[in-house]
Design an enzyme around this catalytic site. Sequence first.
Site, PDB file in Angstrom:
ATOM      1  CD  GLU A  78      -0.830  -0.245   3.891  1.00 37.35           C
ATOM      2  OE1 GLU A  78      -1.298  -1.695   3.506  1.00 37.35           O
ATOM      3  OE2 GLU A  78      -0.939   0.096   5.015  1.00 37.35           O
ATOM      4  CE  LYS A  91       7.660   5.251   5.477  1.00 32.40           C
ATOM      5  NZ  LYS A  91       7.583   6.485   5.169  1.00 32.40           N
ATOM      6  CG  ASP A  99       5.525  12.361   3.165  1.00 31.07           C
ATOM      7  OD1 ASP A  99       6.161  12.362   3.929  1.00 31.07           O
ATOM      8  OD2 ASP A  99       6.632  13.151   2.147  1.00 31.07           O
ATOM      9  CE1 TYR A 133       0.059   3.532   9.202  1.00 36.85           C
ATOM     10  CE2 TYR A 133      -0.850   5.589   7.725  1.00 36.85           C
ATOM     11  CZ  TYR A 133      -0.005   5.133   8.742  1.00 36.85           C
ATOM     12  OH  TYR A 133       0.756   5.221   9.532  1.00 36.85           O
ATOM     13  CE  LYS A 143      12.116   6.880   3.140  1.00 39.99           C
ATOM     14  NZ  LYS A 143      11.292   7.636   3.996  1.00 39.99           N
ATOM     15  CB  CYS A 169      18.567  50.044  -3.232  1.00 39.01           C
ATOM     16  SG  CYS A 169      17.998  48.296  -4.689  1.00 39.01           S
ATOM     17  CB  CYS A 192      18.986  52.591  -7.034  1.00 39.99           C
ATOM     18  SG  CYS A 192      17.862  52.085  -5.491  1.00 39.99           S
ATOM     19  CB  CYS A 201      14.398  49.372  -3.554  1.00 44.74           C
ATOM     20  SG  CYS A 201      14.727  50.658  -4.206  1.00 44.74           S
ATOM     21  CB  CYS A 215      14.469  51.491  -7.998  1.00 45.34           C
ATOM     22  SG  CYS A 215      16.523  49.897  -7.501  1.00 45.34           S
TER      23      CYS A 215
HETATM   24  S1  IVH Z   1       2.436   0.784   8.859  1.00 53.31           S
HETATM   25  C1  IVH Z   1       4.103  -1.231  12.799  1.00 53.31           C
HETATM   26  N1  IVH Z   1       1.183   2.322   6.689  1.00 53.31           N
HETATM   27  O1  IVH Z   1       5.584   5.675   8.233  1.00 53.31           O
HETATM   28  C2  IVH Z   1       4.003  -0.451  11.758  1.00 53.31           C
HETATM   29  N2  IVH Z   1       3.243   3.425   8.349  1.00 53.31           N
HETATM   30  O2  IVH Z   1       8.366   5.441   7.989  1.00 53.31           O
HETATM   31  C3  IVH Z   1       2.969   1.285  11.664  1.00 53.31           C
HETATM   32  N3  IVH Z   1       3.140   5.296   7.252  1.00 53.31           N
HETATM   33  O3  IVH Z   1       5.982   5.840  10.798  1.00 53.31           O
HETATM   34  C4  IVH Z   1       3.477   1.371   9.976  1.00 53.31           C
HETATM   35  N4  IVH Z   1       2.293   5.363   5.023  1.00 53.31           N
HETATM   36  O4  IVH Z   1       3.471   7.056  10.493  1.00 53.31           O
HETATM   37  C5  IVH Z   1       2.263   1.526   7.763  1.00 53.31           C
HETATM   38  N5  IVH Z   1       0.581   2.520   4.679  1.00 53.31           N
HETATM   39  C6  IVH Z   1       1.521   2.732   6.512  1.00 53.31           C
HETATM   40  C7  IVH Z   1       1.617   3.726   6.180  1.00 53.31           C
HETATM   41  C8  IVH Z   1       2.708   4.096   7.483  1.00 53.31           C
HETATM   42  C9  IVH Z   1       3.049   6.076   6.316  1.00 53.31           C
HETATM   43  C10 IVH Z   1       4.488   5.907   8.259  1.00 53.31           C
HETATM   44  C11 IVH Z   1       4.089   5.705   9.500  1.00 53.31           C
HETATM   45  C12 IVH Z   1       5.678   5.288   9.803  1.00 53.31           C
HETATM   46  C13 IVH Z   1       6.262   6.172   9.202  1.00 53.31           C
HETATM   47  C14 IVH Z   1       7.835   4.916   9.345  1.00 53.31           C
END
Ligand code: IVH
Length: 701
Positions: free
Chosen positions: A135, A137, A139, A248, A345, A439, A442, A457, A462
């Site tokens: 799934e 991640k 941000d 999640y 990542k 400035c 000038c 300025c 100028c």
């Molecule tokens: S699972 C024990 N699932 O990424 C596992 N984390 O870099 C709990 N994050 O602290 C985390 N999307 O804040 C999980 N789909 C996702 C996520 C996710 C973002 C964040 C979360 C975690 C951090 C780690």
Amino acid sequence: MYSAEQTRNLQNLTSSLLKKVTAQNVSKSDIKDMQAVLRFHEYRYYIINDPLISDFEYDSIYKELEKLEAENPSLITPDSPTQRVAKGLTKDFPTVQHLVPMLSLENSYNADDLIDWDRKARELTGLDNIEYCVEPKFDGASISLIYENDFFVRGATRGDGAEGDDITTNIKQIRSVPLSAKFSEYGVQQIEIRGEVLMTKKNFKKYNDQLAEQNLPPLANPRNAAAGTLRIKDPKEVSRRNLEAFLYHVSYYTNIDAHAKLNNLLNTHSGSLEMLWNLGFRSPEKEKKVVKGIQAVIDHCHSFEEQRDDLPYEIDGMVIKVNDFALQDEMGMTTHHPRWAIAFKFKARQATTKLRAVEFQVGRTGAITPVAKLEPVSIGGVTVSSISVHNEDYIKEKDLKIGDTVLIERAGDVIPQIVKSLPELRNGDEKKIYFPKHCPVCKSELAREEDEAVWRCINIECPAQVVERIIHFASKDAMDIRSFGDANVRKFFELGFLKDIPGIYNLPFDKISELDGFGEKSISNLKSAIEASKQQPLHRLIYALGIRYIGETTAKVLANAVTYLPDFKNFSLEDLQNLEDIGPKVAGSIHKFFLLHDNIKMLRQLEALGLNLRNDKSANIVEGNLNGQTFLFTGTLTQLKRSEAEEMVEKTGGKLLSGVSSKLNYLVVGEDAGSKLEKAKKIPAIKILTENEFLQLVKPQ
Ligand code: IVH
């Protein structure tokens, strides 16, 4: 969450409630229905992104519910949509313990890392082929939520992982977080769920635009915006910023009856996401993918990375989780992260580099902008070597020194920003940044207005400002004179070929043709681009003049308000403020511009050179309040006949349109409005008005 039948019933209920609301006929006995209906529409809007009613209709039911609940407090339930709103300010955020520590994730950066991790997982479990759930991640800022007996009871920040801050009131402002959810149907009494609070790219841009309007520096990324918003002590402001939450992870739950046979959705991670989705949470149910074996994981990660920029929110990678909960338990965790999950990542959009120097640039309004010169560094394929550091306060706030190592970020299509300096890496040779008193071009003394962060300025002659004004005039969104960019404007200015804006239309091409790089072809291109710009519509010319605070939208409003541009010199401050969306600050700036004789002289010069100072469209507009604004009516009006309303529009200078399009300014909604309203809701620029609001607008002032 809602079956087709429930959806139909709730939609019918909505229609009958809306009728009652319009007829001022709702009563105490409707409270429960109103709560259910509003909850349903929050779900349609915030979770599945498919609203069935307008904001206006939602608000009209909401306001009535608020009134009725105030008269009948015993009927207020903790999950009534009105209960999100908090009165006053939050004092502080008490520290609270998480039920289960919030661990972090191990990181991986390429396919080899994932292959290694999968090998270890297979060794640990003795399985040949593991089922994974992959799934996004997200941000943002992580949160943990607790529900007890189907009600939301507490929301907290991650904090140090063991303890966080209680931000329950702020979490309630996030409309995608349900205030109640039927966990009991899954045999669950208490549950702790984790997720991420985000600001969508669109809302982030809107927020940064607002900061820019107030002359405040932008935030580097939506993550900082979300994290910062969660810590605001004014819940109303939190609500205005429109955060969203993705949930999640189920970290802990207890059963209602110790012997209850739990729903089998709680046997796997993907099942838990489905349960959350069924209960009305924004879980990554639609984004998740369950696959067997690491190769399928890798393929999915790569294909998602390609879509990264098309998503409405920021993600910085993917998370891969062993799907089976029993297997997760078997694998366990280290003190830092679970062994059953790993983050993949994406290419970093952050990098560290050295701040070498700060240069001070003069903008077209005289604003002095400090620009940090960096040791060039590549972020996600783009080399960054210079970055605006906005103003003196920003430099102080970020604690920047020359020689510092700084963390920079290029979030999606946001201009790169400095996230922070890293003072722990200083060696003592770093130098303080001094803001100039004069400035840099000038040499006149700089001034700073009381409520402004910007030094300026104030010498309008100028040379730096003059050049910047010409560059702006010719730029793409202004007069769009192709092949007349920064470099050429500067060169011609330095050589004395160009002194002011009208000079663009009198360039000495005989001399220019002697310069290196100006062959026949490029001169002819430049000539025709300059010639073509004379036909640009009035709103572009207004924007091109670079009047302070006048962006493209205000320029359009202004263009519609006159037939001949210099006529603005006859507008009082009050006349200007009567125009749509023009407040005192903007009106003051326009007024000042047209009071200056030199500016009027320049406009006349431009006209003599063949530029268009007239607005053809406004020729047939009657002077009045609505000044060329466009209107459409839909549904049945209750106070006016349709023909009367239309006549009012025309009498006060507005125009009628026959369909919904981006040209429409106002849709006036009567009873039983249908498809036109639906269409208009999808075009943000259209304002949706009630009949009363319309009457307010046309009322003579
Ligand atoms: S699972 C024990 N699932 O990424 C596992 N984390 O870099 C709990 N994050 O602290 C985390 N999307 O804040 C999980 N789909 C996702 C996520 C996710 C973002 C964040 C979360 C975690 C951090 C780690």
